[in-house]
Design a protein around this motif. Structure first.
Motif, PDB file in Angstrom:
ATOM      1  N   ARG A 129       9.126   8.598   2.560  1.00  0.00           N
ATOM      2  CA  ARG A 129       8.413   9.793   2.994  1.00  0.00           C
ATOM      3  C   ARG A 129       9.202  11.047   2.610  1.00  0.00           C
ATOM      4  O   ARG A 129       8.675  12.017   2.079  1.00  0.00           O
ATOM      5  CB  ARG A 129       8.199   9.739   4.506  1.00  0.00           C
ATOM      6  CG  ARG A 129       7.212  10.779   5.004  1.00  0.00           C
ATOM      7  CD  ARG A 129       6.944  10.626   6.481  1.00  0.00           C
ATOM      8  NE  ARG A 129       8.128  10.788   7.283  1.00  0.00           N
ATOM      9  CZ  ARG A 129       8.731   9.820   7.934  1.00  0.00           C
ATOM     10  NH1 ARG A 129       8.261   8.604   7.899  1.00  0.00           N
ATOM     11  NH2 ARG A 129       9.809  10.049   8.644  1.00  0.00           N
TER      12      ARG A 129
ATOM     13  N   LEU B 285       2.263   6.659   6.370  1.00  0.00           N
ATOM     14  CA  LEU B 285       2.210   5.230   6.026  1.00  0.00           C
ATOM     15  C   LEU B 285       3.546   4.749   5.465  1.00  0.00           C
ATOM     16  O   LEU B 285       3.788   3.564   5.353  1.00  0.00           O
ATOM     17  CB  LEU B 285       1.145   5.008   4.950  1.00  0.00           C
ATOM     18  CG  LEU B 285      -0.308   5.075   5.388  1.00  0.00           C
ATOM     19  CD1 LEU B 285      -1.193   5.025   4.159  1.00  0.00           C
ATOM     20  CD2 LEU B 285      -0.639   3.923   6.309  1.00  0.00           C
ATOM     21  N   MET B 286       4.370   5.716   5.095  1.00  0.00           N
ATOM     22  CA  MET B 286       5.581   5.338   4.363  1.00  0.00           C
ATOM     23  C   MET B 286       6.812   5.221   5.258  1.00  0.00           C
ATOM     24  O   MET B 286       6.843   5.790   6.345  1.00  0.00           O
ATOM     25  CB  MET B 286       5.875   6.398   3.288  1.00  0.00           C
ATOM     26  CG  MET B 286       4.765   6.523   2.314  1.00  0.00           C
ATOM     27  SD  MET B 286       5.003   7.963   1.278  1.00  0.00           S
ATOM     28  CE  MET B 286       3.365   8.083   0.606  1.00  0.00           C
TER      29      MET B 286
ATOM     30  N   LYS C 156       0.873   7.615  -5.936  1.00  0.00           N
ATOM     31  CA  LYS C 156      -0.284   8.477  -6.180  1.00  0.00           C
ATOM     32  C   LYS C 156       0.083   9.938  -5.928  1.00  0.00           C
ATOM     33  O   LYS C 156      -0.266  10.815  -6.706  1.00  0.00           O
ATOM     34  CB  LYS C 156      -1.444   8.062  -5.274  1.00  0.00           C
ATOM     35  CG  LYS C 156      -2.205   6.856  -5.799  1.00  0.00           C
ATOM     36  CD  LYS C 156      -3.393   6.594  -4.899  1.00  0.00           C
ATOM     37  CE  LYS C 156      -4.244   5.456  -5.425  1.00  0.00           C
ATOM     38  NZ  LYS C 156      -5.390   5.203  -4.564  1.00  0.00           N
ATOM     39  N   VAL C 157       0.763  10.168  -4.829  1.00  0.00           N
ATOM     40  CA  VAL C 157       1.145  11.552  -4.531  1.00  0.00           C
ATOM     41  C   VAL C 157       2.104  12.056  -5.615  1.00  0.00           C
ATOM     42  O   VAL C 157       1.979  13.179  -6.106  1.00  0.00           O
ATOM     43  CB  VAL C 157       1.812  11.662  -3.140  1.00  0.00           C
ATOM     44  CG1 VAL C 157       2.208  13.104  -2.854  1.00  0.00           C
ATOM     45  CG2 VAL C 157       0.868  11.169  -2.062  1.00  0.00           C
TER      46      VAL C 157
ATOM     47  N   ASN D  44      -1.077  11.612   4.210  1.00  0.00           N
ATOM     48  CA  ASN D  44      -0.910  10.228   4.672  1.00  0.00           C
ATOM     49  C   ASN D  44       0.498   9.691   4.453  1.00  0.00           C
ATOM     50  O   ASN D  44       0.681   8.514   4.182  1.00  0.00           O
ATOM     51  CB  ASN D  44      -1.881   9.305   3.934  1.00  0.00           C
ATOM     52  CG  ASN D  44      -3.152   9.130   4.715  1.00  0.00           C
ATOM     53  OD1 ASN D  44      -3.189   9.467   5.914  1.00  0.00           O
ATOM     54  ND2 ASN D  44      -4.171   8.613   4.085  1.00  0.00           N
TER      55      ASN D  44
ATOM     56  N   LEU E 269      -4.728  15.848  -3.169  1.00  0.00           N
ATOM     57  CA  LEU E 269      -5.725  14.892  -2.672  1.00  0.00           C
ATOM     58  C   LEU E 269      -6.807  14.663  -3.731  1.00  0.00           C
ATOM     59  O   LEU E 269      -7.295  13.552  -3.900  1.00  0.00           O
ATOM     60  CB  LEU E 269      -6.356  15.409  -1.369  1.00  0.00           C
ATOM     61  CG  LEU E 269      -5.433  15.377  -0.135  1.00  0.00           C
ATOM     62  CD1 LEU E 269      -6.139  15.950   1.072  1.00  0.00           C
ATOM     63  CD2 LEU E 269      -4.964  13.961   0.168  1.00  0.00           C
TER      64      LEU E 269
ATOM     65  N   LYS F  48       0.828  -1.198   0.000  1.00  0.00           N
ATOM     66  CA  LYS F  48       0.000   0.000   0.000  1.00  0.00           C
ATOM     67  C   LYS F  48       0.875   1.266   0.000  1.00  0.00           C
ATOM     68  O   LYS F  48       0.575   2.251  -0.661  1.00  0.00           O
ATOM     69  CB  LYS F  48      -0.884  -0.016   1.237  1.00  0.00           C
ATOM     70  CG  LYS F  48      -2.085   0.872   1.084  1.00  0.00           C
ATOM     71  CD  LYS F  48      -2.994   0.715   2.250  1.00  0.00           C
ATOM     72  CE  LYS F  48      -4.056   1.789   2.213  1.00  0.00           C
ATOM     73  NZ  LYS F  48      -4.864   1.801   3.407  1.00  0.00           N
ATOM     74  N   GLU F  49       1.941   1.166   0.745  1.00  0.00           N
ATOM     75  CA  GLU F  49       2.834   2.318   0.834  1.00  0.00           C
ATOM     76  C   GLU F  49       3.305   2.745  -0.553  1.00  0.00           C
ATOM     77  O   GLU F  49       3.270   3.915  -0.907  1.00  0.00           O
ATOM     78  CB  GLU F  49       4.043   1.961   1.689  1.00  0.00           C
ATOM     79  CG  GLU F  49       5.054   3.094   1.717  1.00  0.00           C
ATOM     80  CD  GLU F  49       6.417   2.656   2.183  1.00  0.00           C
ATOM     81  OE1 GLU F  49       6.556   1.517   2.638  1.00  0.00           O
ATOM     82  OE2 GLU F  49       7.342   3.472   2.076  1.00  0.00           O
TER      83      GLU F  49
ATOM     84  N   GLU G 121       0.473   4.359  -2.465  1.00  0.00           N
ATOM     85  CA  GLU G 121       0.156   5.693  -1.935  1.00  0.00           C
ATOM     86  C   GLU G 121       1.223   6.693  -2.365  1.00  0.00           C
ATOM     87  O   GLU G 121       0.945   7.819  -2.740  1.00  0.00           O
ATOM     88  CB  GLU G 121       0.089   5.653  -0.395  1.00  0.00           C
ATOM     89  CG  GLU G 121      -1.163   4.999   0.145  1.00  0.00           C
ATOM     90  CD  GLU G 121      -2.448   5.687  -0.311  1.00  0.00           C
ATOM     91  OE1 GLU G 121      -2.531   6.922  -0.246  1.00  0.00           O
ATOM     92  OE2 GLU G 121      -3.355   4.985  -0.790  1.00  0.00           O
TER      93      GLU G 121
ATOM     94  N   ARG H 208      -5.378  12.459  -6.337  1.00  0.00           N
ATOM     95  CA  ARG H 208      -5.235  11.093  -5.817  1.00  0.00           C
ATOM     96  C   ARG H 208      -6.567  10.332  -5.894  1.00  0.00           C
ATOM     97  O   ARG H 208      -6.596   9.153  -6.195  1.00  0.00           O
ATOM     98  CB  ARG H 208      -4.723  11.127  -4.377  1.00  0.00           C
ATOM     99  CG  ARG H 208      -4.338   9.753  -3.886  1.00  0.00           C
ATOM    100  CD  ARG H 208      -3.550   9.793  -2.639  1.00  0.00           C
ATOM    101  NE  ARG H 208      -4.349  10.274  -1.535  1.00  0.00           N
ATOM    102  CZ  ARG H 208      -3.923  10.295  -0.293  1.00  0.00           C
ATOM    103  NH1 ARG H 208      -2.710   9.893  -0.017  1.00  0.00           N
ATOM    104  NH2 ARG H 208      -4.670  10.721   0.674  1.00  0.00           N
ATOM    105  N   SER H 209      -7.622  11.067  -5.614  1.00  0.00           N
ATOM    106  CA  SER H 209      -8.920  10.387  -5.623  1.00  0.00           C
ATOM    107  C   SER H 209      -9.299   9.924  -7.027  1.00  0.00           C
ATOM    108  O   SER H 209     -10.143   9.066  -7.201  1.00  0.00           O
ATOM    109  CB  SER H 209      -9.990  11.322  -5.058  1.00  0.00           C
ATOM    110  OG  SER H 209     -10.184  12.389  -5.965  1.00  0.00           O
TER     111      SER H 209
END
Lengths: 1074, 103
Positions: free
Chosen positions: B26, B20-21, A784-785, B17, B95, A777-778, A781, B98-99
């Motif tokens: 990150r 999460l990384m 996506k960013v 978020n 965001l 998932k990381e 995610e 991303r959606s």
């Protein structure tokens, strides 16, 4: 009250100075105004919190005022920091309150001064003044800020002055000020003092600000005036210019200049009160805009005119030109100085032509193509219209044809040698020969160049043309042959692999080779004239595609370096399509080079086909290829083998075509054909078929790419027009391109992620899919960013690029420097990036909860089978929560043996000879325990749980040992026995006599060996203990000595009593060593 | 005062978020996001800079982030406000994008 317990301000300073000097800690005011309290102020501005804050501020300030032992400069520095802290961390009301209190304190101190306090010296005055400066600084900034926000600045200043003026009136209705500063309850003297001080400071601030603003606005006014004058001057110059007289370049330059002035002088920048200037600039701008409009219209008209001219040209030439050529460009290309005049001249000309063997007819030239090599003819009598490929030179000659004597002699000779060349074209070679004889006779004296006029005989003229054409074709053929031969080398390397989307080793080297080939082709093509190259366009088309292929390969290389999977996939698809097209073109060209002309061209020697490669040569080539294949096979160069195999197949098919054999090729001995023979050995294609499917997002990406490409090609001209100058229609196109550009980033990214998930699914099947996908998932995610960032970056870049303002582009370039610096500072960790992995924290807390002490108790009654399951479960839980960052925990868990605990427990249960390896088992448990002890503190519960499970597991082991038959026969293992003895001796040697006696008592107490007497020597004792230890397992020397040590330590006893020993033994026997 | 402070990184980390990384990823993402924000905000902050001021900014040595920030804040008193607004806008846009990404 001091903020940190009993420490004085002086202590703080001392400590700070020391730390600053040593560089161990950066000075931070939050030590005086604790961060937690400041945070709470930020979150909650209740009165209590404000009071607390104020109290602290005051205390510190008082300390600062009184701490005379600290150098004044340092004290002021501290106070400055205090103010900064207050200003930076609290809300506005808070600052006001704090300042009020500070002011109050200052006044108190001042009062003390007035009362003649003996402690007060001149330095106090300095504090007073310094403090005033501090207040000045604070209020100045605040006032300035409010002034900037005020719409009517003058009114604001006036209001402020009025406020200050009204301040000293005690009993005034406006108590706001005194309330704010907490002075409303003070006595009148203090209030007056406070108001006086504020008035003084306030007035000064207003004076300063006004002065500063006046200076600033004066400077701005001067600058604005200067700019206005410049722009007026420009307008003045333009007023007298007739724009129609300007060249296109001049108009463009002038328009750009106007644009610059518009950018330079923005209406919004002009002081709103300077109405005169606003009116002036507004007028000039309207005027300039009008000029701009005029010039734009002239430009548009001119462009339209050019387009019309061009369309005219296109109309007469019948060519549809896709380029946005101008007439000037056509003139330049064709070398015709005035194309309109040229057409007129052409129309005067009349030509006589014979179609095939038919009658000669007269035609009028009605038009000629811009390049002059295509002519439109009209037959005056029959109204026939036809086009013909006639070049300018020929056209001239046809109407005024004069030749050399030598030309005619050569023509005669050619006719004699190859009559069919002429007869086949409908001419009578014998008749021409006769005419030539007549010409030669009639012009027997002619020696000068172009002296014999043959205009009257079109047959001779045509015959000369046929010779010329034949020579040209031959020359052309040779040139094309040379280039097409060069082309063959293009495919020396496996383009097939590229076509199939496969890999190419050493892509970089390949690109270089292709570039060299390209250069060679260009050189060759460039060395021949247009006339030599009828198929130039085909060759050029091929070269263009080859250039594109090199570009794509370079892009592929870049993508590989970046590891852009989707990009690579898409690029390979593009390459594959292009290579397929290239191969098709190559074949066309090869046909041109190898087979063409056999029935059209004859050389003077009369060969019917001097260009086709004879079958023998093909056989020879085949042999060479086979030799190459064998060499490649020896070198195990599979790529090369694959390529040569393809070449062999092509050549074989060609030979088959020539010989008419179907499936038969000649053997390598060149002898008779062998049935079913193939190249030796029969090579197979080496490249593996590649999965070449696109997901929806990728398909969308390609669709958008194509649309972008099409829109760009069709609208090339408008892409360079500044955004502001676009028409609505043009803007729509540009917006569409932008939308597509940004949209395809999203498609590309989505495609990549889909691939990623597909790949995962393929690899892991469905069994543990969910778990692993969760772990990925990381990645998703993150991507996506990053896709979002890429889209926004692209959007910004396009916006800037399309901006008319050079200045904006310049600023954007400067900003790049700022943004690129961020990379370094984050990498270097110069600014703290918080890491609060809430999810992980929650998970840790969850795991700890799961393995609470209550659950540990459940282990007391757990079965062996459940114990194994439990081991695996706890390990999984810990590993899961640690899948991201805590490598240490993961490593510990990997070393903790839980993986093989099942095997070990199975061994313990099933093996009869377990006692032989009991030391190994003991080591196993001990080592794992040590590992588990290393687990981080935040995993304390699972740690304790695991330890208890190991106790249980070891308990099972001990039980098994105890149940094993008889005493372990350790005598048979002499080495082990001796080691154990040595160890015991060492331990015992450290015991005092009394302890030894007790130990003996202990053994007595165990009632295992009553035969030991008081005189038992140490050796006997050792042996006995060993036996005892082996038998009971749990009774170890270490246990005994530990216990003795503990006993003595706890009880302060000098000897151990027998009852204690008995209790100890009982405990051991009950499995409770503690 | 700094344009990019702990609050900025914390805000972005939490709202996007990034928690999460792993730390490495990150940081990688944060660098990209902050670069983007800096470009967007930078253009606005410097919008009314004079030629001289732009030249002055360019003269600041490479990699000296603090000096660049100080300069921008000194020359435009709304720099921090503009930057913070851009942080929020960019975050919202990210965001939103991303959606739209479906896996």
């Amino acid at each position: 009250m001091s903020i940190e317990g009993e420490k004085s301000f002086y202590d703080f300073h001392k400590e700070r100075l020391t730390k600053e000097k040593t560089g161990n800690e950066v000075y931070d005011n939050s030590r005086y105004l604790p961060k937690n309290k400041l945070d709470s102020v930020n979150r909650n501005t209740t009165k209590e919190v404000v009071d607390e804050q104020r109290e602290e501020a005051l205390q510190n300030l008082k300390l600062a005022l009184e701490a005379k032992e600290i150098p004044e400069e340092e004290r002021m520095d501290y106070m400055q920091r205090l103010f900064d802290k207050l200003n930076g961390e609290t809300n506005e009301g808070m600052i006001d309150l704090a300042q009020g209190e500070i002011m109050e304190d200052v006044l108190d101190r001042a009062k003390e001064i007035e009362l003649g306090n003996t402690e007060i010296d001149s330095s106090k005055e300095k504090y007073w003044n310094n403090l005033k400066e501090e207040i000045y600084g604070q209020l100045y900034e605040k006032t300035k800020e409010k002034l900037e926000e005020a719409t009517n600045k003058e009114a604001y200043i006036g209001k402020m002055r009025n406020n200050i003026k009204n301040l000293p009136r005690p009993g005034s209705e406006d108590k706001r000020f005194l309330d704010e500063f907490g002075f409303s309850e003070k006595d009148e003297e203090d209030q007056n003092k406070m108001l006086e001080l504020y008035k003084e400071i306030g007035s000064k601030i207003l004076d300063d600000i006004v002065k500063e603003n006046i200076d600033k606005s004066e400077a701005v006014k001067i600058e604005e005036e200067k700019k206005t004058e410049e722009i007026e001057k420009l307008a003045e110059e333009l007023r007298v210019i007739n724009f129609e007289d300007l060249t296109t370049d001049e108009i463009e330059g002038t328009m750009e200049k106007i644009g610059i002035y518009f950018d330079k002088m923005k209406m919004r920048d002009i002081d709103i009160n300077n109405k005169d200037l606003i009116a002036r600039v507004s007028d000039i701008k309207i005027e300039l805009a009008e000029y701009n409009k005029k010039m734009k219209r002239i430009l548009n008209d001119r462009r339209q005119e050019e387009r019309n001219k061009l369309q005219e040209v296109e109309k007469v030439t019948g060519e549809i030109r896709t380029e946005t050529d101008t007439v000037a460009k056509v003139e330049k290309e064709t070398g015709i100085e005035n194309i309109d005049e040229y057409f007129k001249d052409c129309k005067k000309n009349r030509v006589k032509l014979r179609a095939g063997a038919g009658q000669e007819k007269t035609f009028i030239i009605t038009s000629i193509s811009p390049k002059g090599n295509t002519i439109r003819l009209e037959n005056t009598k029959e109204g026939n219209v036809k086009t013909s490929n006639i070049n300018k030179e020929y056209l001239y000659k046809f109407n005024n044809v004069k030749v050399d004597r030598e030309d005619l002699v050569n023509l005669k000779k050619t006719i004699e040698e190859n009559r069919s060349l002429f007869d086949d074209k409908g001419l009578n070679s014998f008749a021409i020969e006769g005419t030539i004889g007549t010409f030669l006779e009639d012009n027997g004296d002619a020696k000068d160049v172009n002296e014999i006029d043959i205009s009257d005989d079109s047959a001779v003229i045509n015959a000369l043309e046929i010779v010329k054409e034949n020579d040209e074709l031959k020359k052309q053929k040779e040139a094309e042959m040379e280039v097409s031969n060069a082309l063959v080398t293009v495919f020396e390397k496996p383009l097939e692999s590229l076509e199939n989307g496969g890999e190419i080793n050493n892509l970089e080297e390949e690109i270089e080779k292709y570039k060299n080939i390209l250069d060679m082709l260009k050189d060759k093509l460039g060395s021949y004239s247009d006339e030599d190259f009828e198929n130039r366009e085909k060759f050029e088309g091929f070269i263009e595609k080859l250039e594109k292929l090199i570009g794509l390969m370079s892009e592929l290389l870049e993508l590989k370096k970046k590891g852009d999977e989707v990009g690579i996939k898409v690029k390979k698809l593009e390459i594959s399509n292009l290579v397929a097209e290239l191969k098709k073109r190559k074949k066309e060209i090869e046909v041109l080079g190898l087979g063409r002309g056999s029935d059209e061209i004859s050389d003077k020697t009369g060969d019917e086909d001097g260009t086709e490669i004879p079958e023998e040569n093909l056989q020879e080539q085949l042999e060479q290829l086979k030799a190459k294949y064998r060499k490649a096979e020896e070198d195990n160069d599979r790529e090369e083998m694959g390529y040569i195999a393809g070449e062999i197949r092509t050549l074989t098919a060609e030979i088959d075509d020539k010989t008419g054999d179907e499936g038969l090729v000649r053997g390598s001995d060149g002898g008779k054909p062998k049935p079913g023979g193939g190249p030796e050995p029969e090579p197979k294609p080496e490249s593996e078929p590649v999965r070449f499917e696109l997901n929806k997002a990728e398909e969308e990406y390609i669709r958008k790419s194509k649309e972008i490409e099409r829109l760009r090609e069709e609208n090339e001209d408008i892409l360079f027009i500044p955004e502001e100058d676009l028409t609505d229609e043009e803007r729509k196109i540009v917006d569409r391109i932008e939308e597509l550009e940004i949209g395809r980033i999203l498609d590309k990214g989505s495609g990549l992620l889909t691939n990623h998930v597909d790949e995962l699914e393929r690899k892991i099947g469905t069994s543990r899919k969910e778990g692993i996908l969760e772990a990925q998932k990381e990645y998703i995610e993150m991507k996506k960013v990053l896709i979002g960032v890429e889209m926004l970056k692209k959007g910004l870049k396009m916006k800037i690029e399309r901006s008319k303002s050079k200045r904006k582009r310049k600023i954007f370039s400067s900003v790049g420097k700022f943004s690129s610096t961020i990379d370094n500072f984050i990498k270097k960790g110069e600014r703290k990036i918080p890491f609060r992995n809430k999810k992980k924290q929650e998970a840790i807390s969850g795991v700890n909860e799961n393995y609470s002490s209550k659950k540990r108790k459940d282990l007391d009654s757990i079965s062996e089978r459940d114990l194994i399951i439990e081991f695996e479960k706890v390990q999984r839980d810990i590993n899961d929560l640690d899948s991201n960052s805590d490598k240490k925990t993961k490593e510990i868990m990997q070393n903790t043996c839980v993986i093989n605990i099942r095997g070990v427990l199975d061994d313990i249960k099933t093996r009869d000879d377990i006692k032989d390896d009991h030391q190994d088992f003991k080591d196993f448990f001990e080592n794992r325990r040590k590992e588990i002890e290393k687990l981080p503190k935040n995993l304390n519960n699972p740690k304790e749980y695991l330890l208890k499970m190991f106790d249980k597991a070891e308990g099972i082991f001990k039980e098994k040992i105890a149940d094993s038959e008889g005493t372990p026969d350790i005598d048979n293992n002499e080495e082990q026995f001796n080691n154990l003895k040595d160890s015991i001796k060492k331990d015992l040697g450290e015991l005092k006599e009394e302890e030894l006696k007790n130990l003996k008592d202990l053994i007595y107490g165990a009632e295992i060996s009553r035969q030991i007497s008081d005189n038992t020597d140490i050796n006997e004792l050792n042996e006995l203990i060993v036996k005892l230890q082996s038998h009971a397992y749990s009774l170890e020397i270490k246990d005994i000595t530990d216990w003795i040590g503990k006993y003595k330590g706890e009880n302060g006893a000098t000897e151990i009593k027998l009852k204690d020993i008995k209790e100890f033994i009982d405990n051991i026997n009950n499995g409770n060593k503690k | 005062m700094k344009l990019i402070d702990e609050k900025t990184t914390e805000y972005l980390t939490e709202s996007l978020n990034l928690n999460l990384m792993s730390e490495e990823n990150r940081n990688k993402v944060l660098i990209e996001v902050l670069e983007l924000i800096s470009k967007r905000a930078g253009v606005k902050i410097m919008e009314n800079f004079s030629e001289e001021e732009v030249a002055e900014f360019e003269a600041i040595s490479e990699n000296n982030l603090e000096e660049m920030e100080e300069f921008l804040i000194a020359k435009n008193s709304y720099a921090k406000k503009i930057f913070d607004e851009e942080v929020k806008t960019t975050k919202d846009e990210l965001l939103k994008i991303r959606s739209k990404i479906k896996v």
